[in-house]
Design a protein around this motif. Sequence first.
Motif, short mmCIF file in Angstrom:
data_model
loop_
_atom_site.label_atom_id
_atom_site.label_comp_id
_atom_site.label_asym_id
_atom_site.label_seq_id
_atom_site.Cartn_x
_atom_site.Cartn_y
_atom_site.Cartn_z
N LYS A 22 -11.15 1.43 14.21
CA LYS A 22 -10.76 0.32 14.86
C LYS A 22 -10.37 0.33 16.41
CE LYS A 22 -9.98 -1.36 10.60
NZ LYS A 22 -10.40 -2.61 10.02
N LYS A 155 2.15 -0.94 11.87
CA LYS A 155 2.73 -0.64 10.71
C LYS A 155 2.44 0.85 9.97
CE LYS A 155 -0.49 -0.50 8.19
NZ LYS A 155 -1.33 -0.51 7.22
N HIS A 185 -2.34 -6.14 12.48
CA HIS A 185 -3.99 -6.71 12.87
C HIS A 185 -4.36 -7.67 12.02
CE1 HIS A 185 -5.57 -4.22 9.58
NE2 HIS A 185 -6.63 -4.79 9.93
N TYR A 186 -3.65 -8.13 10.93
CA TYR A 186 -4.01 -9.38 10.13
C TYR A 186 -3.75 -10.56 10.95
CZ TYR A 186 -6.36 -7.82 6.09
OH TYR A 186 -7.11 -7.20 5.29
N LYS A 189 -6.62 -11.69 12.92
CA LYS A 189 -7.82 -12.38 12.20
C LYS A 189 -7.95 -13.69 12.22
CE LYS A 189 -8.08 -8.66 8.63
NZ LYS A 189 -9.30 -7.91 8.75
N PHE A 221 -5.68 -9.54 -1.57
CA PHE A 221 -6.50 -8.50 -0.57
C PHE A 221 -6.95 -7.77 -1.54
CE2 PHE A 221 -6.49 -3.91 0.55
CZ PHE A 221 -7.21 -4.05 2.00
N GLU A 223 -10.07 -4.43 -1.80
CA GLU A 223 -11.20 -3.40 -0.96
C GLU A 223 -11.95 -2.73 -2.01
OE1 GLU A 223 -9.48 -1.83 3.22
OE2 GLU A 223 -8.96 -0.79 1.36
N ARG A 230 -7.73 9.46 3.45
CA ARG A 230 -6.66 9.11 4.16
C ARG A 230 -5.44 9.17 3.17
NH1 ARG A 230 -6.21 3.51 4.98
NH2 ARG A 230 -4.79 3.76 6.52
N TYR A 233 -1.91 10.31 4.13
CA TYR A 233 -1.10 9.14 4.54
C TYR A 233 -0.78 8.16 3.63
CZ TYR A 233 -0.71 4.14 5.76
OH TYR A 233 -0.26 2.70 5.74
N ASP A 242 1.40 -0.30 2.45
CA ASP A 242 0.28 -0.23 3.47
C ASP A 242 -0.15 -1.70 3.48
OD1 ASP A 242 -1.81 1.06 4.88
OD2 ASP A 242 -3.13 0.85 3.06
N ILE A 243 -0.05 -2.53 2.60
CA ILE A 243 -0.78 -4.01 2.76
C ILE A 243 0.13 -5.22 2.53
CG2 ILE A 243 -2.46 -5.44 1.83
CD1 ILE A 243 -3.80 -3.11 3.19
N HIS A 247 0.89 -7.10 6.10
CA HIS A 247 -0.11 -7.98 6.22
C HIS A 247 -0.13 -9.22 5.43
CE1 HIS A 247 -2.07 -4.89 8.24
NE2 HIS A 247 -2.63 -4.04 7.41
N LYS A 343 -6.97 -1.22 -3.92
CA LYS A 343 -7.95 -0.58 -3.28
C LYS A 343 -8.92 -0.25 -4.38
CE LYS A 343 -5.99 1.42 0.86
NZ LYS A 343 -7.15 1.25 1.88
N ARG A 348 -14.87 -6.65 -1.64
CA ARG A 348 -13.89 -6.52 -0.49
C ARG A 348 -13.73 -8.05 -0.38
NH1 ARG A 348 -15.04 -6.74 5.06
NH2 ARG A 348 -13.07 -6.09 6.01
N GLN A 384 -11.73 -13.04 5.02
CA GLN A 384 -12.88 -12.08 4.94
C GLN A 384 -13.45 -11.58 3.48
OE1 GLN A 384 -10.61 -8.91 7.00
NE2 GLN A 384 -10.49 -7.81 4.90
C1 BG6 Z 1 -4.86 -1.23 7.07
C2 BG6 Z 1 -4.57 -0.20 5.78
O1 BG6 Z 1 -3.80 -1.40 7.52
O2 BG6 Z 1 -5.76 -2.33 6.96
C3 BG6 Z 1 -5.82 0.21 5.24
O3 BG6 Z 1 -3.72 0.67 6.23
C4 BG6 Z 1 -6.88 -1.08 4.77
O4 BG6 Z 1 -5.33 0.87 4.06
C5 BG6 Z 1 -6.97 -1.92 6.14
O5 BG6 Z 1 -7.83 -0.46 4.53
C6 BG6 Z 1 -7.74 -3.20 5.83
O6 BG6 Z 1 -7.96 -3.88 7.00
P1 BG6 Z 1 -8.95 -4.97 7.30
O7 BG6 Z 1 -9.00 -5.61 8.28
O8 BG6 Z 1 -10.42 -4.07 6.98
O9 BG6 Z 1 -9.08 -6.07 5.98
#
Ligand code: BG6
Length: 440
Positions: A22, A155, A185-186, A189, A221, A223, A230, A233, A242-243, A247, A343, A348, A384
């Motif tokens: 990223k 985070k 980072h959300y 978007k 969300f 994926e 990972r 972590y 995590d999410i 987010h 996940k 996705r 997304q």
């Molecule tokens: C991160 C998580 O903050 O966001 C990851 O730690 C996840 O587990 C990712 O895959 C998803 O981000 P995006 O922008 O691809 O939806």
Amino acid sequence: VSETGCLSIVVLGASGDLAKKKTFPALFNLYRQGFLQSNEVHIFGYARTKISDDDLRNRIRSYLEKGSAKSEEVSEFLQLIKYVSGSYDTEGGFRMLDKEISLHEEFRNSTEGSSRRLFYLALPPSVYPVVCRMIKLCCMNKSHLGGWTRIVVEKPFGKDLDSAEKLSNQIGELFEEPQLYRIDHYLGKELVQNLLVLRFANRFFLPLWNRDNIDNVQIVFREDFGTEGRGGYFDEYGIIRDIIQNHLLQVLCLVAMEKPVSLKPEHIRDEKVKVRVSNTSLTHFSFPVMPIKDEEVVLGQYNGYRDDPTVPDHSNTPTFATVVLRIHNERWEGVPFILKAGKALNSRKAEIRIQFKDVPGDIFRLFSCLGKNQGRNEFVIRLQPSEAMYMKLTVKQPGLEMSTVQSELDLSYGQRYQQVTIPEAYERLILDTNYGRLQI
Ligand code: BG6
């Protein structure tokens, strides 16, 4: 970039997953678009691994050579990157880093200009305090011509309230609030940025956005990949930390908050905070979105999660969670906010679904192609992939017969904004940290 003089961007944790996937790609995109100029920016990677500048460049090259990126452009950009190795808890490496940054500054600022130092911590939160102490001790901007030193953290910010507060205090003792950027980072978007505009610039939504009209809100969300190395972590934090806690809760705040007095960051922040902290109920004084009932939480773990060698054999860490939150205030009492994250699922997708209540006294019931009540109105905002928003509504089936059918008013960004490249979330946020803008 926003000011004259040179900008040093330091990526701490440069050999890690976040940096490769990223941070460096976002910096590269900013460079390609002319936001980072080679005559004023230098990028420093810092990590423990003892590798050379070229080793780091080779490690990240494949993450940059994507889409329309030309290999010469990638090479040019990689030349801006220098690598310094050192530990996170001793001064040696940070003194070396400071020396390298100062050399760059002297070279660039031989005539005039300030020096800006941006430290991006692509690191686990356990090392934030010590790394921040080292930066404070060894690497602050010293230019008499002005400039700044800023710290970016992400985070997960701690593991629970106590550890988050402790972390906040530890970092807060070292830096002033305007120097600290806690990014999610959300919030970068495109369609998350759009939420405020949608809600508060459109007459359509103003009277409808409440418990009288909305049956439930789903923020989802999913994926289609798992931990992918990972696990170390992820297993410590799980899908909620995590999410969901970051987010999805940020998105929830933007969906649920009241109109801010202005677009000033502090006004937006104040309204977001009120969603989570209000005094509408004395028993739930601090958290109107609490308590979460046990029967409204579902947790799961995907098959094969424990096969990841970085995950402990007997781990119970959830990789899937559904949580129902309820906001006890005048606008939202009784409306469930259903947050789902998982996940390694079959697709996705991240989206917000606002489901409206049924139309009272439905006179078209007998005419519906479905043979039952009309489908509900639903407003979907797809964050997304393929950014879009669409509104599901009931219309007459075209033709001689009087029958009704569900259709959509559809705004797909790929079609409507063909000429526009939607920026990656991290690009926007890194740019904001340089301009000194706070996030929404
Ligand atoms: C991160 C998580 O903050 O966001 C990851 O730690 C996840 O587990 C990712 O895959 C998803 O981000 P995006 O922008 O691809 O939806």
